[in-house]
Each structure stands twice: as structure tokens, then as C-alpha cells.
Scaffold this motif. Sequence first.
Motif, PDB file in Angstrom:
ATOM      1  N   ILE A  33       0.581  -1.130  -0.142  1.00  0.00           N
ATOM      2  CA  ILE A  33       0.080   0.318   0.235  1.00  0.00           C
ATOM      3  C   ILE A  33       1.214   1.584  -0.453  1.00  0.00           C
ATOM      4  CG2 ILE A  33      -1.696   1.091   1.205  1.00  0.00           C
ATOM      5  CD1 ILE A  33      -2.662  -1.289   2.868  1.00  0.00           C
ATOM      6  N   VAL A  34       0.301   2.275  -0.960  1.00  0.00           N
ATOM      7  CA  VAL A  34       1.615   3.270  -0.993  1.00  0.00           C
ATOM      8  C   VAL A  34       0.569   4.695  -0.868  1.00  0.00           C
ATOM      9  CG1 VAL A  34       2.938   2.269  -2.589  1.00  0.00           C
ATOM     10  CG2 VAL A  34       1.102   3.994  -3.323  1.00  0.00           C
ATOM     11  N   THR A  35       1.088   5.231  -0.106  1.00  0.00           N
ATOM     12  CA  THR A  35       0.510   7.132   0.094  1.00  0.00           C
ATOM     13  C   THR A  35       0.921   7.967   0.207  1.00  0.00           C
ATOM     14  OG1 THR A  35       2.233   7.783   2.292  1.00  0.00           O
ATOM     15  CG2 THR A  35       0.233   5.952   3.253  1.00  0.00           C
ATOM     16  N   GLY A  36       0.363   9.028  -1.095  1.00  0.00           N
ATOM     17  CA  GLY A  36       0.746  10.132  -1.661  1.00  0.00           C
ATOM     18  C   GLY A  36       0.131  11.364  -1.338  1.00  0.00           C
ATOM     19  N   THR A  52      -3.539   2.012  -2.073  1.00  0.00           N
ATOM     20  CA  THR A  52      -3.660   3.250  -1.959  1.00  0.00           C
ATOM     21  C   THR A  52      -4.350   4.456  -1.448  1.00  0.00           C
ATOM     22  OG1 THR A  52      -5.413   4.251  -4.462  1.00  0.00           O
ATOM     23  CG2 THR A  52      -2.842   3.575  -4.731  1.00  0.00           C
ATOM     24  N   ILE A  53      -3.534   5.161  -0.223  1.00  0.00           N
ATOM     25  CA  ILE A  53      -3.856   5.747   0.218  1.00  0.00           C
ATOM     26  C   ILE A  53      -3.701   7.569   0.295  1.00  0.00           C
ATOM     27  CG2 ILE A  53      -4.745   6.844   2.972  1.00  0.00           C
ATOM     28  CD1 ILE A  53      -3.311   3.300   3.319  1.00  0.00           C
ATOM     29  N   ALA A  54      -4.765   8.252  -0.335  1.00  0.00           N
ATOM     30  CA  ALA A  54      -4.477   9.470  -0.419  1.00  0.00           C
ATOM     31  C   ALA A  54      -4.258  10.668   0.709  1.00  0.00           C
ATOM     32  CB  ALA A  54      -5.892   9.964  -1.170  1.00  0.00           C
ATOM     33  N   ALA A  61      -4.904  15.305   9.583  1.00  0.00           N
ATOM     34  CA  ALA A  61      -6.237  14.624   9.039  1.00  0.00           C
ATOM     35  C   ALA A  61      -5.332  13.289   7.414  1.00  0.00           C
ATOM     36  CB  ALA A  61      -6.713  15.888   8.328  1.00  0.00           C
ATOM     37  N   GLY A  62      -3.942  13.849   7.183  1.00  0.00           N
ATOM     38  CA  GLY A  62      -3.343  13.303   6.734  1.00  0.00           C
ATOM     39  C   GLY A  62      -2.914  11.849   6.972  1.00  0.00           C
ATOM     40  N   VAL A  63      -2.154  12.024   8.647  1.00  0.00           N
ATOM     41  CA  VAL A  63      -1.862  11.001   9.366  1.00  0.00           C
ATOM     42  C   VAL A  63      -3.057   9.924   9.508  1.00  0.00           C
ATOM     43  CG1 VAL A  63      -0.940  10.468  11.286  1.00  0.00           C
ATOM     44  CG2 VAL A  63      -0.271  12.798  10.723  1.00  0.00           C
ATOM     45  N   ASP A  64      -4.463  10.858  10.153  1.00  0.00           N
ATOM     46  CA  ASP A  64      -5.259  10.336  10.787  1.00  0.00           C
ATOM     47  C   ASP A  64      -6.335   8.674   9.393  1.00  0.00           C
ATOM     48  OD1 ASP A  64      -5.471  11.476  12.754  1.00  0.00           O
ATOM     49  OD2 ASP A  64      -7.325  12.382  12.320  1.00  0.00           O
ATOM     50  N   ALA A  65      -5.559   9.381   7.398  1.00  0.00           N
ATOM     51  CA  ALA A  65      -5.969   9.125   6.644  1.00  0.00           C
ATOM     52  C   ALA A  65      -5.271   7.777   6.804  1.00  0.00           C
ATOM     53  CB  ALA A  65      -5.727   9.774   5.620  1.00  0.00           C
ATOM     54  N   VAL A  66      -4.102   7.232   6.570  1.00  0.00           N
ATOM     55  CA  VAL A  66      -2.971   6.776   6.769  1.00  0.00           C
ATOM     56  C   VAL A  66      -3.450   5.358   7.743  1.00  0.00           C
ATOM     57  CG1 VAL A  66      -0.962   6.077   6.555  1.00  0.00           C
ATOM     58  CG2 VAL A  66      -1.412   7.821   5.834  1.00  0.00           C
ATOM     59  N   VAL A  67      -4.213   5.998   8.902  1.00  0.00           N
ATOM     60  CA  VAL A  67      -3.765   4.977   9.812  1.00  0.00           C
ATOM     61  C   VAL A  67      -5.406   4.427  10.037  1.00  0.00           C
ATOM     62  CG1 VAL A  67      -4.949   4.645  12.116  1.00  0.00           C
ATOM     63  CG2 VAL A  67      -2.708   6.239  11.657  1.00  0.00           C
ATOM     64  N   PRO A 110       6.165  10.616  10.685  1.00  0.00           N
ATOM     65  CA  PRO A 110       6.867   8.989  11.103  1.00  0.00           C
ATOM     66  C   PRO A 110       6.730   8.456  12.980  1.00  0.00           C
ATOM     67  CG  PRO A 110       8.570  10.650   9.530  1.00  0.00           C
ATOM     68  CD  PRO A 110       7.288  11.932  10.019  1.00  0.00           C
ATOM     69  N   ILE A 111       6.787   9.364  13.268  1.00  0.00           N
ATOM     70  CA  ILE A 111       6.698   9.330  15.136  1.00  0.00           C
ATOM     71  C   ILE A 111       5.074   9.338  15.458  1.00  0.00           C
ATOM     72  CG2 ILE A 111       6.521  10.299  16.864  1.00  0.00           C
ATOM     73  CD1 ILE A 111       9.236  11.921  16.144  1.00  0.00           C
ATOM     74  N   ALA A 112       4.218   9.896  14.511  1.00  0.00           N
ATOM     75  CA  ALA A 112       2.814   9.416  15.152  1.00  0.00           C
ATOM     76  C   ALA A 112       2.653   8.130  14.167  1.00  0.00           C
ATOM     77  CB  ALA A 112       2.166  10.543  13.889  1.00  0.00           C
ATOM     78  N   LEU A 113       3.270   7.694  13.295  1.00  0.00           N
ATOM     79  CA  LEU A 113       2.912   6.398  11.982  1.00  0.00           C
ATOM     80  C   LEU A 113       3.632   4.938  13.463  1.00  0.00           C
ATOM     81  CD1 LEU A 113       3.068   7.108   8.776  1.00  0.00           C
ATOM     82  CD2 LEU A 113       0.947   7.107  10.176  1.00  0.00           C
ATOM     83  N   CYS A 114       4.817   5.392  13.461  1.00  0.00           N
ATOM     84  CA  CYS A 114       5.422   4.428  14.742  1.00  0.00           C
ATOM     85  C   CYS A 114       4.271   4.021  15.329  1.00  0.00           C
ATOM     86  CB  CYS A 114       6.194   4.806  14.662  1.00  0.00           C
ATOM     87  SG  CYS A 114       8.000   4.576  13.593  1.00  0.00           S
ATOM     88  N   THR A 115       4.060   5.395  16.466  1.00  0.00           N
ATOM     89  CA  THR A 115       3.024   4.774  17.482  1.00  0.00           C
ATOM     90  C   THR A 115       1.638   4.851  17.497  1.00  0.00           C
ATOM     91  OG1 THR A 115       4.073   6.893  18.952  1.00  0.00           O
ATOM     92  CG2 THR A 115       2.473   6.484  18.909  1.00  0.00           C
ATOM     93  N   ARG A 116       1.126   5.121  16.783  1.00  0.00           N
ATOM     94  CA  ARG A 116      -0.168   4.026  16.313  1.00  0.00           C
ATOM     95  C   ARG A 116      -0.112   3.284  15.590  1.00  0.00           C
ATOM     96  NH1 ARG A 116      -3.407   9.448  13.765  1.00  0.00           N
ATOM     97  NH2 ARG A 116      -5.108   7.776  14.694  1.00  0.00           N
ATOM     98  N   LEU A 117       0.659   2.390  14.794  1.00  0.00           N
ATOM     99  CA  LEU A 117       0.542   1.437  14.080  1.00  0.00           C
ATOM    100  C   LEU A 117       1.737   0.076  14.774  1.00  0.00           C
ATOM    101  CD1 LEU A 117       1.297   2.229  10.511  1.00  0.00           C
ATOM    102  CD2 LEU A 117      -1.316   2.098  11.304  1.00  0.00           C
TER     103      LEU A 117
END
Length: 239
Positions: A33-36, A52-54, A61-67, A110-117
Motif C-alpha cells: 500500500i502506498v501513500t501520496g 493506495t491512500i491519499a 488529517a493526513g496521518v489519520d487517513a493513513v492509520v 513518522p513518529i505518529a505512524l510508528c506509535t499508532r501502527l
Amino acid sequence: MELRGKLALVTGGSDGIGREIALQLQGLGADVIVTGRSAEKLQAMATLGFGTIAGDLSTAAGVDAVVTGVAGKPLAILVNNAGIGSEYELEDAGTLGSAELCIRTNLDAPIALCTRLLPALRAQREATIVNVTSGLAIAPRAGGAIYCATKAGLRSYTQAIRHLLKDSNVRVIEALPPVVETNMTAGRSGKKMSAHDCAAEIVHGIRTGKAEINVGMVKILQLVHSISPALARRIMIKF
């Protein structure tokens, strides 16, 4: 790490180094899955079989969308690759907005994504976090003060969480590219590594489980730094 059948998330995966990482992971049997931020580029990746994730990772909001986009999925590989430069100029307060976007995208996200994922990664038999920093995380150049600071911060964070997760199923890897031929470096002269070759070294490092992937000329920088950090800083500050 065996990549076949693993689910990978590559941020900034619709262009540049991220796109090449995604393609090579897919070629080795991973589901990716890619984001952009570009709808057109994400659509092009979708036609190649990528999820894909926009989302703009400079925003909450962008971080929330990925999570949300990977919620409930068996995520095994997180590649924090998305990054932007900064137009910051010392004594020009008008460039602080650009600096803030750079900090949010390159360090906060990156810190948010590491933490939340992390809970999703812990749920797998084996999992990997890859944080893409830069050779400039070792020694900065004066012309990219904010970018270098974000990459140095991410390097420090990566080393710390590697220790925190050392007895877990989650391996933490740092990838340090040199100057690579991408849209971000389009205006720079001098020798540049191809995005394909850079990604190949990163993917090889994921497969072999390296803790730190020094890509291309960064191997030489690391060697110089190991002998004399002061010399490395003197070389790089005017780079």
C-alpha cells in the motif's frame, strides 16, 4: 525477512525513492500500500496493483487517513519514506511556514505512524519499521538546516525505539540515502544516485535484517565520521 505475502505500507510511495521501494517489494511478492498527495500518481500506482491512500502527512488529517486506511489489515512492514525539503532562510520569518511543513512531514508524521501502527505490527509473527533518514542526519549542510534537523531527529528517534523494541518481534531499521535523483533534488547539480539503485540497497537491507542501511556514498561518510566526526562535519557543512 521473507517478503512474500507480507503487507507493506510505504509512505510517499507514489514517486521517487518510495515508488521504487514499493515496486521492488511488490516484485519480491509483498502486498504493498502506498501513500501520496497526488491523485494522478496514486491512480497510476493503483493500475499497477498497489493499494493506495491519499493523504498529506504534514497534516493531522493526513496521518489519520493513513492509520484508518490500514486499520484491520495484517501490516508487517512500515516504511516511513515520505519527506519534503524546506525553503527556510535564516532571519526570514516568512519561511517559517515552510520549515513547519518540513518538520511535520519528515519528523512528526513518522513518529505518529510508528506509535499508532505499532499494535498492528506487534500482532504479526515478524515485522519491520524502516525510517528513511539521510546522510545529512550524520552531518548537516548549512543550506538545508531544517531538513537536516528533521533527519537527525528521526535518526535519534529510530535508534531509541530500536532499543525499546530489541526484545520484540519488531525490527527497527534506519536507511540513510545519499543525494538521489528525485523531484526534490531536481535543481541540484553534481552526482546523484538513481532512485532505483537507492531502493535496491534499502530493500536488500530489509531482506537481510540490517539495523542501519548506509546507501551509496553514505558508506564513505559513515567511515569518515567513525574516524573523525569533526572532519565529517567540516566536509558536509558546505556540501
